[in-house]
Design a protein around this motif. Structure first.
Motif, PDB file in Angstrom:
ATOM      1  N   ILE A  96     -32.115  23.795  12.929  1.00  0.00           N
ATOM      2  CA  ILE A  96     -31.598  22.465  12.666  1.00  0.00           C
ATOM      3  C   ILE A  96     -31.249  22.286  11.195  1.00  0.00           C
ATOM      4  O   ILE A  96     -30.379  21.531  10.823  1.00  0.00           O
ATOM      5  N   LYS A  97     -31.934  23.006  10.328  1.00  0.00           N
ATOM      6  CA  LYS A  97     -31.764  22.782   8.894  1.00  0.00           C
ATOM      7  C   LYS A  97     -30.449  23.344   8.371  1.00  0.00           C
ATOM      8  O   LYS A  97     -29.874  22.811   7.440  1.00  0.00           O
ATOM      9  N   VAL A  98     -29.966  24.399   8.967  1.00  0.00           N
ATOM     10  CA  VAL A  98     -28.689  24.968   8.543  1.00  0.00           C
ATOM     11  C   VAL A  98     -27.854  25.247   9.794  1.00  0.00           C
ATOM     12  O   VAL A  98     -27.667  26.391  10.183  1.00  0.00           O
ATOM     13  N   PRO A  99     -27.385  24.198  10.443  1.00  0.00           N
ATOM     14  CA  PRO A  99     -26.651  24.404  11.688  1.00  0.00           C
ATOM     15  C   PRO A  99     -25.289  25.008  11.437  1.00  0.00           C
ATOM     16  O   PRO A  99     -24.711  24.837  10.368  1.00  0.00           O
ATOM     17  N   SER A 100     -24.789  25.713  12.415  1.00  0.00           N
ATOM     18  CA  SER A 100     -23.452  26.282  12.301  1.00  0.00           C
ATOM     19  C   SER A 100     -22.439  25.248  12.748  1.00  0.00           C
ATOM     20  O   SER A 100     -22.450  24.807  13.885  1.00  0.00           O
ATOM     21  N   SER A 101     -21.553  24.818  11.828  1.00  0.00           N
ATOM     22  CA  SER A 101     -20.535  23.834  12.192  1.00  0.00           C
ATOM     23  C   SER A 101     -19.174  24.258  11.680  1.00  0.00           C
ATOM     24  O   SER A 101     -18.273  23.463  11.573  1.00  0.00           O
ATOM     25  N   SER A 102     -19.042  25.520  11.330  1.00  0.00           N
ATOM     26  CA  SER A 102     -17.754  25.995  10.840  1.00  0.00           C
ATOM     27  C   SER A 102     -16.795  26.173  11.991  1.00  0.00           C
ATOM     28  O   SER A 102     -17.174  26.189  13.153  1.00  0.00           O
ATOM     29  N   SER A 103     -15.517  26.298  11.658  1.00  0.00           N
ATOM     30  CA  SER A 103     -14.496  26.461  12.680  1.00  0.00           C
ATOM     31  C   SER A 103     -14.521  27.871  13.234  1.00  0.00           C
ATOM     32  O   SER A 103     -15.223  28.742  12.746  1.00  0.00           O
ATOM     33  N   GLU A 104     -13.718  28.088  14.263  1.00  0.00           N
ATOM     34  CA  GLU A 104     -13.678  29.398  14.906  1.00  0.00           C
ATOM     35  C   GLU A 104     -13.223  30.490  13.941  1.00  0.00           C
ATOM     36  O   GLU A 104     -13.568  31.642  14.082  1.00  0.00           O
ATOM     37  N   ASN A 105     -12.409  30.116  12.929  1.00  0.00           N
ATOM     38  CA  ASN A 105     -11.985  31.129  11.958  1.00  0.00           C
ATOM     39  C   ASN A 105     -12.759  30.983  10.647  1.00  0.00           C
ATOM     40  O   ASN A 105     -12.315  31.438   9.607  1.00  0.00           O
ATOM     41  N   ASN A 106     -13.915  30.316  10.755  1.00  0.00           N
ATOM     42  CA  ASN A 106     -14.865  30.215   9.643  1.00  0.00           C
ATOM     43  C   ASN A 106     -14.345  29.466   8.425  1.00  0.00           C
ATOM     44  O   ASN A 106     -14.838  29.641   7.321  1.00  0.00           O
ATOM     45  N   LYS A 182     -27.292  17.214  20.291  1.00  0.00           N
ATOM     46  CA  LYS A 182     -26.487  17.998  19.357  1.00  0.00           C
ATOM     47  C   LYS A 182     -25.353  18.680  20.119  1.00  0.00           C
ATOM     48  O   LYS A 182     -25.495  19.009  21.314  1.00  0.00           O
ATOM     49  N   ALA A 183     -24.234  18.893  19.464  1.00  0.00           N
ATOM     50  CA  ALA A 183     -23.129  19.644  20.066  1.00  0.00           C
ATOM     51  C   ALA A 183     -22.092  19.953  18.997  1.00  0.00           C
ATOM     52  O   ALA A 183     -22.031  19.293  17.955  1.00  0.00           O
ATOM     53  N   THR A 184     -21.286  20.958  19.294  1.00  0.00           N
ATOM     54  CA  THR A 184     -20.139  21.304  18.459  1.00  0.00           C
ATOM     55  C   THR A 184     -18.879  21.035  19.272  1.00  0.00           C
ATOM     56  O   THR A 184     -18.771  21.468  20.420  1.00  0.00           O
ATOM     57  N   MET A 185     -17.942  20.294  18.703  1.00  0.00           N
ATOM     58  CA  MET A 185     -16.705  19.926  19.407  1.00  0.00           C
ATOM     59  C   MET A 185     -15.498  20.279  18.548  1.00  0.00           C
ATOM     60  O   MET A 185     -15.536  20.119  17.320  1.00  0.00           O
ATOM     61  N   ASN A 186     -14.442  20.803  19.179  1.00  0.00           N
ATOM     62  CA  ASN A 186     -13.246  21.068  18.371  1.00  0.00           C
ATOM     63  C   ASN A 186     -12.453  19.794  18.187  1.00  0.00           C
ATOM     64  O   ASN A 186     -12.529  18.851  18.968  1.00  0.00           O
ATOM     65  N   VAL A 187     -11.690  19.759  17.098  1.00  0.00           N
ATOM     66  CA  VAL A 187     -11.039  18.544  16.613  1.00  0.00           C
ATOM     67  C   VAL A 187      -9.535  18.636  16.852  1.00  0.00           C
ATOM     68  O   VAL A 187      -8.898  19.639  16.482  1.00  0.00           O
ATOM     69  N   TRP A 188      -8.956  17.597  17.447  1.00  0.00           N
ATOM     70  CA  TRP A 188      -7.537  17.560  17.768  1.00  0.00           C
ATOM     71  C   TRP A 188      -6.903  16.273  17.261  1.00  0.00           C
ATOM     72  O   TRP A 188      -7.589  15.389  16.752  1.00  0.00           O
ATOM     73  N   LYS A 189      -5.593  16.183  17.449  1.00  0.00           N
ATOM     74  CA  LYS A 189      -4.853  14.969  17.117  1.00  0.00           C
ATOM     75  C   LYS A 189      -4.072  14.537  18.354  1.00  0.00           C
ATOM     76  O   LYS A 189      -2.869  14.758  18.461  1.00  0.00           O
ATOM     77  N   PRO A 190      -4.749  13.921  19.322  1.00  0.00           N
ATOM     78  CA  PRO A 190      -4.073  13.519  20.556  1.00  0.00           C
ATOM     79  C   PRO A 190      -3.010  12.457  20.301  1.00  0.00           C
ATOM     80  O   PRO A 190      -3.141  11.625  19.398  1.00  0.00           O
ATOM     81  N   LYS A 191      -1.968  12.481  21.122  1.00  0.00           N
ATOM     82  CA  LYS A 191      -0.900  11.489  21.021  1.00  0.00           C
ATOM     83  C   LYS A 191      -1.349  10.195  21.681  1.00  0.00           C
ATOM     84  O   LYS A 191      -1.922  10.198  22.764  1.00  0.00           O
ATOM     85  N   ILE A 192      -1.057   9.078  21.007  1.00  0.00           N
ATOM     86  CA  ILE A 192      -1.437   7.758  21.495  1.00  0.00           C
ATOM     87  C   ILE A 192      -0.180   7.025  21.958  1.00  0.00           C
ATOM     88  O   ILE A 192       0.801   6.927  21.218  1.00  0.00           O
ATOM     89  N   ASP A 230      -3.070   4.073  11.452  1.00  0.00           N
ATOM     90  CA  ASP A 230      -2.346   5.341  11.484  1.00  0.00           C
ATOM     91  C   ASP A 230      -2.816   6.159  12.673  1.00  0.00           C
ATOM     92  O   ASP A 230      -3.624   5.701  13.477  1.00  0.00           O
ATOM     93  N   ASN A 231      -2.303   7.376  12.781  1.00  0.00           N
ATOM     94  CA  ASN A 231      -2.669   8.262  13.885  1.00  0.00           C
ATOM     95  C   ASN A 231      -3.474   9.464  13.421  1.00  0.00           C
ATOM     96  O   ASN A 231      -3.478  10.508  14.070  1.00  0.00           O
ATOM     97  N   ASN A 232      -4.166   9.315  12.302  1.00  0.00           N
ATOM     98  CA  ASN A 232      -5.002  10.396  11.797  1.00  0.00           C
ATOM     99  C   ASN A 232      -6.265  10.553  12.642  1.00  0.00           C
ATOM    100  O   ASN A 232      -6.761   9.589  13.223  1.00  0.00           O
ATOM    101  N   THR A 233      -6.776  11.781  12.680  1.00  0.00           N
ATOM    102  CA  THR A 233      -8.049  12.060  13.344  1.00  0.00           C
ATOM    103  C   THR A 233      -9.170  11.781  12.350  1.00  0.00           C
ATOM    104  O   THR A 233      -9.172  12.320  11.239  1.00  0.00           O
ATOM    105  N   ARG A 234     -10.132  10.947  12.748  1.00  0.00           N
ATOM    106  CA  ARG A 234     -11.143  10.471  11.805  1.00  0.00           C
ATOM    107  C   ARG A 234     -12.558  10.605  12.368  1.00  0.00           C
ATOM    108  O   ARG A 234     -12.780  10.443  13.564  1.00  0.00           O
ATOM    109  N   ILE A 273      -6.899  20.362  11.597  1.00  0.00           N
ATOM    110  CA  ILE A 273      -6.956  20.023  13.012  1.00  0.00           C
ATOM    111  C   ILE A 273      -6.622  21.260  13.846  1.00  0.00           C
ATOM    112  O   ILE A 273      -5.798  22.084  13.448  1.00  0.00           O
ATOM    113  N   SER A 274      -7.258  21.391  14.999  1.00  0.00           N
ATOM    114  CA  SER A 274      -6.981  22.519  15.895  1.00  0.00           C
ATOM    115  C   SER A 274      -5.512  22.534  16.322  1.00  0.00           C
ATOM    116  O   SER A 274      -4.882  21.487  16.482  1.00  0.00           O
ATOM    117  N   GLN A 275      -4.986  23.741  16.513  1.00  0.00           N
ATOM    118  CA  GLN A 275      -3.595  23.921  16.929  1.00  0.00           C
ATOM    119  C   GLN A 275      -3.543  24.538  18.323  1.00  0.00           C
ATOM    120  O   GLN A 275      -4.319  25.453  18.635  1.00  0.00           O
TER     121      GLN A 275
END
Length: 414
Positions: A96-106, A182-192, A230-234, A273-275
């Protein structure tokens, strides 16, 4: 001749009367507008605290560096004499003290405002609320709040009533007695589709009755044009102690959550943001209950403890949570009588898999022994699987995980 004079006089009086009515209406509108403007300005003065330093973000945000002791949380009547906790009691697991939260390409997730400065020690970054932000809301009172209950107990939903509310989900959930998640989720920019709709992905920590006294702690990422302009991911958080009726709000837009971190702006834009069929970027969020003092702490990314929701804000969550949910949510206004095209997650269905669909991986709960473990009996729920769906999986690398999301309106979701 006398008749002509009478007609002329009548017309003059009619014109004067009409002009007077128009002037009165205009004056009343000016007064009404002025009154609302005064109300907005008073609200801005309450929520925007005096900064030590201000930073202009590339996305147009102003990030104010506010002294920790001056943040909005302490406007809450329960927190007037609150002593700030600067370090939580950690749960048992060392990871818990040093969780892995980096992206798939680090490559680490960051926020856009970081490119133009940082907040000094002893302050927290607060996204400044602007006049136009408040004016987009239906009223000053509703700004920053959910207008109705967005989380409904999955096994007690009345689909007809739920769809009237317009909130739709694709989630995994567990029921029991929990002290965090706890969970790790990938980040996107969905269209609204419509500006008054949103799309988000988050963790829910829930307790109490879904009908009246629901306690909820929520955190994740969202795209919400109405809230942010705006349409930014926040990155966002939310809380309520009365089923979204009067208490709680998004981010730091009301008193409640106490932030201690000077690096992360809650409500700030996330980058990169994920592609689709490309690089994937994800964030890790942990929320857990301090076993000694009962406060609910939040950690984001690589060991960044953001702050906590004090136990005094809640009723049911002072003991434990009875349900945890992970997944996506959208608003479907069906403005033209058809389902919205607002996307959930990446906008792809879960069967598309990695680099195409959205995911939650390494899903865990905090148990009664203060340990992180995989949830038992994980279930799934979606109101309209042809619009947004969810599929759970499990393997050694990602542990308990699931893909979720969808495009909204499509041939099978009219």
């Amino acid at each position: 001749m006398v008749g002509v004079k009478l007609v002329f006089g009548f017309l003059v009086l009619l014109c004067l009367f009409t002009e007077a009515r128009l002037c009165y209406a205009a004056g009343r509108n000016r007064f009404s507008g002025s009154r609302k403007e005064v109300e907005v300005l008073k609200h801005l003065n309450r929520v925007n605290k005096r900064p030590v330093k201000s930073i202009k973000s590339p996305d147009g945000d102003i990030i104010d560096c506010v002294r920790i002791s001056h943040q909005p949380a302490f406007d809450h009547p329960f927190l007037k004499n609150h002593t700030i906790k600067l370090m939580p009691n950690w749960i048992t697991n060392d990871d818990i003290k040093v969780p892995s939260s980096s992206s798939e390409n680090n490559e680490a997730i960051t926020q856009l405002w970081h490119s133009n400065g940082k907040c000094p020690t002893g302050t927290i970054p607060v996204r400044r609320t602007k006049k136009e932000d408040v004016l987009r809301a239906s009223s000053v009172k509703t700004y920053g709040k959910k207008s109705f209950s967005a989380s409904v107990k999955p096994n007690s939903i009345d689909p007809d009533m739920f769809n009237q509310n317009g909130h739709q989900h694709a989630i995994a959930y567990a029921q029991g007695q929990f002290y965090g998640a706890k969970a790790t989720m990938n980040v996107w920019k969905p269209k609204i589709d419509q500006s008054n709709e949103f799309s988000l992905s988050q963790i829910w920590i829930l307790g109490g009755s879904f009908a009246s006294d629901l306690n909820s702690i929520e955190a994740g990422w969202q795209v919400s044009p109405d809230l942010y302009g705006d349409n930014n991911t926040r990155l966002f958080i939310y809380w309520t102690s009365d089923a979204y009726e009067a208490t709680g709000c998004y981010n730091l837009l009301c008193s409640g959550f106490i932030q201690i971190n000077n690096e992360i702006a809650i409500g700030g834009s996330i980058s990169p943001i994920s592609q689709f069929h490309g690089s994937q970027y994800d964030i890790t969020i942990l929320i857990w209950k301090d076993p000694e003092e009962g406060n609910w702490w939040m950690q984001f990314g690589n060991g960044k403890v953001l702050g906590y929701w004090p136990a005094t804000l809640f009723s049911h969550l002072t003991r434990s949570a009875s349900m945890i949910e992970w997944g996506g949510e959208v608003i479907n206004t069906a403005s033209d009588g058809r389902h919205t095209t607002t996307q959930m997650g990446s906008g792809q269905f879960p069967e598309q898999g990695f680099s195409k669909a959205s995911y939650f991986k390494n899903i865990q709960i905090v148990d009664e022994s203060n340990n992180l473990r995989a949830p038992k009996d994980l279930e799934t729920f979606s109101e309209q699987p042809n619009c947004y769906d969810v599929q759970t999986r499990s393997n050694r690398n990602w542990g308990t995980h699931f893909y979720y999301g969808g495009p909204g309106r499509n041939p099978k979701c009219p």
